[in-house]
Design a protein around this motif. Structure first.
Motif, PDB file in Angstrom:
ATOM      1  N   GLN A 106      15.016 -13.116  -2.701  1.00 32.51           N
ATOM      2  CA  GLN A 106      15.838 -14.234  -3.129  1.00 32.51           C
ATOM      3  C   GLN A 106      16.725 -14.725  -1.995  1.00 32.51           C
ATOM      4  OE1 GLN A 106      15.597 -15.936  -5.955  1.00 32.51           O
ATOM      5  NE2 GLN A 106      17.084 -17.362  -5.051  1.00 32.51           N
ATOM      6  N   ALA A 107      17.299 -13.793  -1.225  1.00 34.58           N
ATOM      7  CA  ALA A 107      18.133 -14.184  -0.084  1.00 34.58           C
ATOM      8  C   ALA A 107      17.303 -14.922   0.961  1.00 34.58           C
ATOM      9  CB  ALA A 107      18.788 -12.951   0.527  1.00 34.58           C
ATOM     10  N   LEU A 108      16.038 -14.552   1.094  1.00 36.17           N
ATOM     11  CA  LEU A 108      15.156 -15.234   2.036  1.00 36.17           C
ATOM     12  C   LEU A 108      14.902 -16.682   1.640  1.00 36.17           C
ATOM     13  CD1 LEU A 108      12.626 -12.350   2.710  1.00 36.17           C
ATOM     14  CD2 LEU A 108      14.048 -13.466   4.444  1.00 36.17           C
ATOM     15  N   ALA A 109      15.049 -16.974   0.355  1.00 32.89           N
ATOM     16  CA  ALA A 109      14.889 -18.360  -0.087  1.00 32.89           C
ATOM     17  C   ALA A 109      15.933 -19.253   0.578  1.00 32.89           C
ATOM     18  CB  ALA A 109      15.005 -18.437  -1.607  1.00 32.89           C
ATOM     19  N   GLU A 110      17.151 -18.759   0.693  1.00 34.63           N
ATOM     20  CA  GLU A 110      18.201 -19.526   1.360  1.00 34.63           C
ATOM     21  C   GLU A 110      17.899 -19.670   2.850  1.00 34.63           C
ATOM     22  OE1 GLU A 110      23.072 -19.438   1.982  1.00 34.63           O
ATOM     23  OE2 GLU A 110      22.101 -18.018   0.623  1.00 34.63           O
ATOM     24  N   MET A 111      17.415 -18.593   3.468  1.00 33.17           N
ATOM     25  CA  MET A 111      17.033 -18.676   4.877  1.00 33.17           C
ATOM     26  C   MET A 111      15.863 -19.641   5.075  1.00 33.17           C
ATOM     27  SD  MET A 111      17.400 -14.834   6.438  1.00 33.17           S
ATOM     28  CE  MET A 111      19.019 -14.179   6.852  1.00 33.17           C
ATOM     29  N   GLU A 112      14.965 -19.670   4.093  1.00 29.39           N
ATOM     30  CA  GLU A 112      13.844 -20.614   4.174  1.00 29.39           C
ATOM     31  C   GLU A 112      14.372 -22.045   4.119  1.00 29.39           C
ATOM     32  OE1 GLU A 112       9.354 -20.746   2.455  1.00 29.39           O
ATOM     33  OE2 GLU A 112      10.936 -20.351   0.987  1.00 29.39           O
ATOM     34  N   ALA A 113      15.334 -22.295   3.262  1.00 29.37           N
ATOM     35  CA  ALA A 113      15.932 -23.627   3.173  1.00 29.37           C
ATOM     36  C   ALA A 113      16.623 -24.013   4.478  1.00 29.37           C
ATOM     37  CB  ALA A 113      16.919 -23.685   2.004  1.00 29.37           C
ATOM     38  N   ASP A 114      17.132 -23.021   5.201  1.00 26.91           N
ATOM     39  CA  ASP A 114      17.787 -23.268   6.488  1.00 26.91           C
ATOM     40  C   ASP A 114      16.784 -23.361   7.634  1.00 26.91           C
ATOM     41  OD1 ASP A 114      20.355 -23.356   5.453  1.00 26.91           O
ATOM     42  OD2 ASP A 114      20.698 -21.205   5.706  1.00 26.91           O
ATOM     43  N   GLY A 115      15.500 -23.149   7.344  1.00 23.76           N
ATOM     44  CA  GLY A 115      14.469 -23.281   8.367  1.00 23.76           C
ATOM     45  C   GLY A 115      14.239 -22.053   9.214  1.00 23.76           C
ATOM     46  N   LEU A 116      14.707 -20.878   8.745  1.00 22.57           N
ATOM     47  CA  LEU A 116      14.597 -19.654   9.550  1.00 22.57           C
ATOM     48  C   LEU A 116      13.325 -18.876   9.264  1.00 22.57           C
ATOM     49  CD1 LEU A 116      18.267 -18.304   9.356  1.00 22.57           C
ATOM     50  CD2 LEU A 116      17.321 -20.174  10.735  1.00 22.57           C
ATOM     51  N   VAL A 117      12.798 -18.977   8.056  1.00 24.83           N
ATOM     52  CA  VAL A 117      11.608 -18.233   7.675  1.00 24.83           C
ATOM     53  C   VAL A 117      10.707 -19.128   6.820  1.00 24.83           C
ATOM     54  CG1 VAL A 117      12.855 -16.026   7.664  1.00 24.83           C
ATOM     55  CG2 VAL A 117      12.567 -17.303   5.519  1.00 24.83           C
ATOM     56  N   VAL A 118       9.452 -18.677   6.675  1.00 24.36           N
ATOM     57  CA  VAL A 118       8.530 -19.272   5.713  1.00 24.36           C
ATOM     58  C   VAL A 118       8.009 -18.140   4.844  1.00 24.36           C
ATOM     59  CG1 VAL A 118       6.396 -20.566   5.354  1.00 24.36           C
ATOM     60  CG2 VAL A 118       7.869 -21.108   7.309  1.00 24.36           C
ATOM     61  N   ARG A 119       8.104 -18.300   3.535  1.00 25.70           N
ATOM     62  CA  ARG A 119       7.649 -17.265   2.600  1.00 25.70           C
ATOM     63  C   ARG A 119       6.298 -17.685   2.018  1.00 25.70           C
ATOM     64  NH1 ARG A 119      11.843 -16.482  -1.949  1.00 25.70           N
ATOM     65  NH2 ARG A 119      11.537 -18.741  -2.042  1.00 25.70           N
ATOM     66  N   GLY A 120       5.276 -16.880   2.238  1.00 25.91           N
ATOM     67  CA  GLY A 120       3.990 -17.111   1.629  1.00 25.91           C
ATOM     68  C   GLY A 120       3.780 -16.188   0.442  1.00 25.91           C
ATOM     69  N   THR A 129       0.830  -1.211   0.000  1.00 28.01           N
ATOM     70  CA  THR A 129       0.000   0.000   0.000  1.00 28.01           C
ATOM     71  C   THR A 129       0.860   1.254   0.000  1.00 28.01           C
ATOM     72  OG1 THR A 129      -0.155   0.037   2.427  1.00 28.01           O
ATOM     73  CG2 THR A 129      -1.861  -1.172   1.238  1.00 28.01           C
ATOM     74  N   TYR A 130       2.076   1.155   0.539  1.00 23.67           N
ATOM     75  CA  TYR A 130       3.009   2.286   0.506  1.00 23.67           C
ATOM     76  C   TYR A 130       3.800   2.302  -0.793  1.00 23.67           C
ATOM     77  CZ  TYR A 130       2.126   2.767   5.522  1.00 23.67           C
ATOM     78  OH  TYR A 130       1.521   2.943   6.744  1.00 23.67           O
ATOM     79  N   LEU A 131       4.142   1.111  -1.280  1.00 22.13           N
ATOM     80  CA  LEU A 131       4.980   1.022  -2.477  1.00 22.13           C
ATOM     81  C   LEU A 131       4.213   1.301  -3.760  1.00 22.13           C
ATOM     82  CD1 LEU A 131       6.888  -2.299  -1.652  1.00 22.13           C
ATOM     83  CD2 LEU A 131       7.843   0.001  -1.557  1.00 22.13           C
ATOM     84  N   GLU A 132       2.946   0.873  -3.775  1.00 24.77           N
ATOM     85  CA  GLU A 132       2.126   0.887  -4.996  1.00 24.77           C
ATOM     86  C   GLU A 132       2.777   0.047  -6.089  1.00 24.77           C
ATOM     87  OE1 GLU A 132       1.325   4.944  -6.015  1.00 24.77           O
ATOM     88  OE2 GLU A 132      -0.004   5.254  -4.292  1.00 24.77           O
ATOM     89  N   LEU A 133       3.570  -0.918  -5.669  1.00 25.03           N
ATOM     90  CA  LEU A 133       4.220  -1.880  -6.560  1.00 25.03           C
ATOM     91  C   LEU A 133       4.298  -3.215  -5.827  1.00 25.03           C
ATOM     92  CD1 LEU A 133       7.212   0.239  -7.946  1.00 25.03           C
ATOM     93  CD2 LEU A 133       5.264  -0.583  -9.291  1.00 25.03           C
ATOM     94  N   PRO A 134       4.435  -4.334  -6.531  1.00 26.90           N
ATOM     95  CA  PRO A 134       4.557  -5.635  -5.869  1.00 26.90           C
ATOM     96  C   PRO A 134       5.784  -5.680  -4.951  1.00 26.90           C
ATOM     97  CG  PRO A 134       4.057  -5.921  -8.186  1.00 26.90           C
ATOM     98  CD  PRO A 134       4.373  -4.473  -8.002  1.00 26.90           C
ATOM     99  N   PHE A 135       5.610  -6.216  -3.754  1.00 21.94           N
ATOM    100  CA  PHE A 135       6.693  -6.323  -2.772  1.00 21.94           C
ATOM    101  C   PHE A 135       7.884  -7.068  -3.359  1.00 21.94           C
ATOM    102  CE2 PHE A 135       9.024  -8.466   0.539  1.00 21.94           C
ATOM    103  CZ  PHE A 135       9.098  -7.534   1.566  1.00 21.94           C
ATOM    104  N   LYS A 136       7.617  -8.211  -3.988  1.00 24.19           N
ATOM    105  CA  LYS A 136       8.703  -9.059  -4.471  1.00 24.19           C
ATOM    106  C   LYS A 136       9.470  -8.415  -5.618  1.00 24.19           C
ATOM    107  CE  LYS A 136       5.876 -12.965  -3.106  1.00 24.19           C
ATOM    108  NZ  LYS A 136       5.047 -14.095  -3.579  1.00 24.19           N
ATOM    109  N   GLN A 137       8.854  -7.460  -6.273  1.00 19.15           N
ATOM    110  CA  GLN A 137       9.558  -6.720  -7.321  1.00 19.15           C
ATOM    111  C   GLN A 137      10.475  -5.670  -6.704  1.00 19.15           C
ATOM    112  OE1 GLN A 137       7.035  -5.038 -10.427  1.00 19.15           O
ATOM    113  NE2 GLN A 137       8.425  -3.299 -10.673  1.00 19.15           N
TER     114      GLN A 137
END
Length: 472
Positions: free
Chosen positions: A421-435, A406-414
């Motif tokens: 992308q860095a969070l993908a590695e953290m997800e593989a390590d079990g630190l986060v879950v990306r929805g 709502t602040y960006l007026e653009l997609p977050f992932k963009q």
């Protein structure tokens, strides 16, 4: 399979997981604590009086929004060797009285620039040692605040106290003035550890202040503990936790010791060779989780706080109404936070501001009717968005991507493609879950929460030469 919808409370519960050694080696690095974003190294020293007045003008325009307030009382009888606070070691009452004279002028001048916005939802006195002041001086400081600002009936009014110098008379005066929350510096209750860190605070002194506070009717008492201090072992830490669980304060803040002697040379006097290494430090914080959040029944808040289920902070975290400012976690929202006294920090009108940290410079500014601020930063739109992300993660361990959009007026992932992308590695390590529309910190990831926030810090690459504390 990844859940289709997040459980925002999941980061506040769950099993206490072992941290694999490879993850500890991978993520235990230096990094900011994120008491603010942008962090202090990004602030500029050319923030002048005009910028201060503009910031207060912007803050004054938010007529119906209450503010938070911080008052810095820098005086201590002696210096604790671990301390990283801005303190003045003095027993001279004339120096204290002169400081209070100037503090009153600073409060008055700021109030004149806030003619329409005087309501205060939260007030905190820190230091130094605020109970270095006499009863009469405590009453005087509260009087100068109430002369220029209005404390709301439900304002959270808190103060830091040092048990060896805090009397029943002071506590009674504080209660009569409306203080309902106390924070006791405890750090560690093992006597040998205290000797190594230059602190002489007996278990009985701590317990006496706690008992008097409860007798007088204070609503909440916090203990500060520090792990990573010289002399601490698994056994001494268990002793401290034994005593804490027996006394059962309402809140606990568990901090990792920041050894930064290049900023605070007195820390060099502590034996660095007796400080716990990363594995022992990890064990110590895990024992806190096991004993406090496990057997003790405390609710874990953020990554370094705990509260009893009955405490307002625990209730706030369950409703996702927890906030964070320079003093840590709070239940009182405030779009602006104004600080008074030497080294005090303000967040007003979309800017961060910090007063002179040297007493003589602060004194000169007051005496010459000049601005007491010596550095600051006006936040850009990008700063505000990243600040929101980091605050949500630090408070709720969960981020609603649509709120950011709502602040960006653009997609977050963009907008945050590299971080995602860095969070993908953290997800593989079990630190986060990306929805699809959310990001959640796992119980394991809570240990490395600062590392997750670092992915959204745009200033960090420029601060490679800065020497932060370690993240674990």
């Amino acid at each position: 399979m990844q859940p289709s919808t997040p459980d925002p409370a999941a980061g506040n519960a769950g099993p206490i997981l072992d941290v694999p050694q490879d993850l500890l080696a991978k993520y235990d690095r230096v990094g900011p604590r994120y008491t603010s974003y942008p962090t202090a190294p990004a602030w500029k020293e050319d923030f002048d009086g005009d910028a201060w007045r503009i910031a207060l003008s912007h803050a004054d325009a938010k007529v119906d929004a209450p503010m938070g307030m911080y008052v810095h009382i820098p005086f201590c009888v002696h210096r604790c060797l671990f301390c990283a606070c801005n303190v003045i070691i003095s027993k001279r009452q004339d120096i204290v009285e002169q400081y209070l004279d100037r503090l009153e002028l600073e409060i008055q001048r700021a109030a004149e620039l806030l003619p329409k916005r005087r309501q205060i939802s939260g007030l905190h006195w820190g230091g130094g040692t605020p109970t270095h002041l006499s009863v009469e001086q405590i009453q005087r400081v509260m009087g100068m605040i109430e002369k220029h600002f209005q404390l709301l009936p439900d304002a959270e009014v808190s103060i830091e106290v040092h048990p060896p110098v805090t009397t029943r008379e002071q506590l009674q005066a504080l209660y009569d003035l409306g203080f309902r929350r106390l924070s006791l510096g405890v750090q560690d209750l093992d006597w040998e550890v205290q000797q190594l860190i230059g602190r002489n605070q007996t278990l009985q002194q701590t317990e006496d202040v706690l008992d008097i506070a409860r007798e007088l009717g204070f609503e909440s008492v916090n203990f500060d503990l520090i792990y990573g201090l010289p002399g601490q072992t698994a056994a001494t830490w268990d002793f401290t936790l034994d005593q804490v669980l027996r006394m059962r304060p309402d809140r606990l803040a568990i901090y990792s010791y920041a050894h930064v002697p290049w900023l605070h040379p007195h820390q060099e006097r502590m034996p660095a060779d007796q400080m716990p290494g990363p594995e022992l430090k990890l064990h110590m914080i895990r024992r806190c989780k096991q004993r406090l959040a496990g057997d003790g029944g405390y609710i874990e808040i953020g990554f370094d706080h705990f509260a009893t289920p009955e405490d307002s902070m625990a209730k706030a975290v369950n409703k996702h109404r927890l906030y964070r400012n320079f003093m840590g976690y709070t239940v009182k929202p405030g779009e602006d936070y104004i600080g008074f006294g030497v080294s005090a920090i303000s967040e007003v009108g979309g800017s961060f501001l910090q007063n002179h940290s040297k007493l003589n410079r602060w004194n000169q500014a007051i005496d010459k009717s000049e601005c007491t601020v010596h550095r600051g930063l006006q936040l850009s739109t990008d700063d505000r968005v990243r600040k929101l992300i980091i605050e949500r993660l630090m408070c709720n361990l969960w981020l609603d991507l649509t709120e950011v959009e709502t602040y960006l007026e653009l997609p977050f992932k963009q907008c945050f493609a590299d971080a995602w992308q860095a969070l993908a590695e953290m997800e593989a390590d079990g630190l986060v879950v990306r929805g699809e529309t959310w990001l959640q910190i796992t119980p394991l990831g809570r240990t490395f929460l600062r590392n997750v926030c670092m992915l959204f810090d745009a200033y960090l690459p420029e601060q490679e030469g800065q020497r932060f504390s370690r993240t674990v």
